[in-house]
Design an enzyme around this catalytic site. Structure first.
Site: not given
Ligand code: NAP
Length: 246
Positions: A151, A138
């Site tokens: 986080y 991130s």
């Molecule tokens: P998201 O849509 O909330 O996706 C997160 C994913 O992780 C979802 O599939 C979620 O499942 C899964 N997850 C959460 N808790 C879990 C658990 N206990 N067991 C298995 N799966 C689990 O958000 P995203 O932005 O795509 O995030 C993906 C990654 O990118 C994360 O590591 C996040 O920190 C990182 N990231 C995101 C951003 C951003 O701007 N969006 C920026 C930097 C880094 P559910 O759908 O069931 O919740």
């Protein structure tokens, strides 16, 4: 064959039901990988998108709220690529931040990532194979953020572990790298986009002038999983519309 081809490789993507994980799963499949979509909820939508496009995908249920839940994932057919994407975020002022929110985030984002990767590497090394790990870091692997203490701690940890594991495994056939996404339109950032002032402040700072889309992250994950990156170890690749350059 293209140096970016993943043909003949099998990839497991955690949190592949939505957002960045879904886009990475689709991207890896487009590059030729067979993809296993791992999620705590059904990944049917992702599997369907891949198979309808002519790719190969299946799914497995796993909940990383138990940080050791990934131990059983690598016992059957060999897996060559692991994308540690599953992650959560909890927001509260540092003064009010609870132990429960600390532990929940650290368990999924850091502890589960480490022990799942350990299980993957043991399986790869046991068969004397090669592998690639792509961790999703991130901007908060580099910056402090605000109101997200667990986080930020977890994502700094992800960047550190990426380098440690690269040091230990680079000579053993496993590439460990990370992608650091900028501000991407997913469930993770919905609260920020719903706050007009935060949303505008973020937009004003992004040189590219827009939020990222989940698809913007897929190419970096494909690259780091591919033969094109075989001499790349311990890198954290920013895909942030220029945010960190500013
Ligand atoms: P998201 O849509 O909330 O996706 C997160 C994913 O992780 C979802 O599939 C979620 O499942 C899964 N997850 C959460 N808790 C879990 C658990 N206990 N067991 C298995 N799966 C689990 O958000 P995203 O932005 O795509 O995030 C993906 C990654 O990118 C994360 O590591 C996040 O920190 C990182 N990231 C995101 C951003 C951003 O701007 N969006 C920026 C930097 C880094 P559910 O759908 O069931 O919740």
């Amino acid at each position: 064959m293209s140096m970016f081809s993943l043909s003949g490789r099998r990839a497991l993507v955690t949190g592949a039901n939505t957002g960045i994980g879904q886009a990475i799963a689709v991207g890896l499949a487009e590059a030729g990988a067979e993809v296993i979509c791992a999620g705590r909820r059904s990944c049917d939508e992702t599997v369907e998108a891949i198979t309808q496009a002519g790719g190969s995908a299946s799914s497995v249920l796993v909940d990383f709220a138990d940080p050791m839940a990934g131990q059983g994932l690598f016992g059957d057919a060999p897996i060559d690529i692991l994308v540690n994407n599953a992650g959560i975020i909890r927001r509260a002022d540092a003064l009010e931040f609870s132990e429960a929110d600390w532990d929940a985030v650290m368990d999924v984002n850091l502890k589960a990532l480490f022990f799942t990767t350990q299980a993957f590497a043991k399986a790869v090394m046991a068969r004397e194979g090669t592998g690639a790990v792509v961790n999703i870091a991130s901007l908060l692997s580099f910056q402090g953020g605000i109101r997200v203490p667990s986080y930020t701690a977890s994502k700094h940890g992800v960047a550190g572990l990426t380098k440690l594991l690269a040091n230990e495994w680079a000579a053993k056939g496993i590439n460990v790298n990370a992608v650091a996404p900028g501000y991407i339109e997913t469930n993770n950032t919905e609260a920020l986009r719903n706050d007009p002032e935060r949303n505008q402040a973020i937009l004003d700072r992004i040189p590219a002038g827009r939020w990222g889309q989940a698809e913007d992250i897929a190419g970096a994950a494909v690259y780091l999983s591919s033969p094109a990156a075989k001499y790349v170890h311990g890198a954290v690749l920013n895909v942030d519309g220029g945010w960190l350059a500013r």
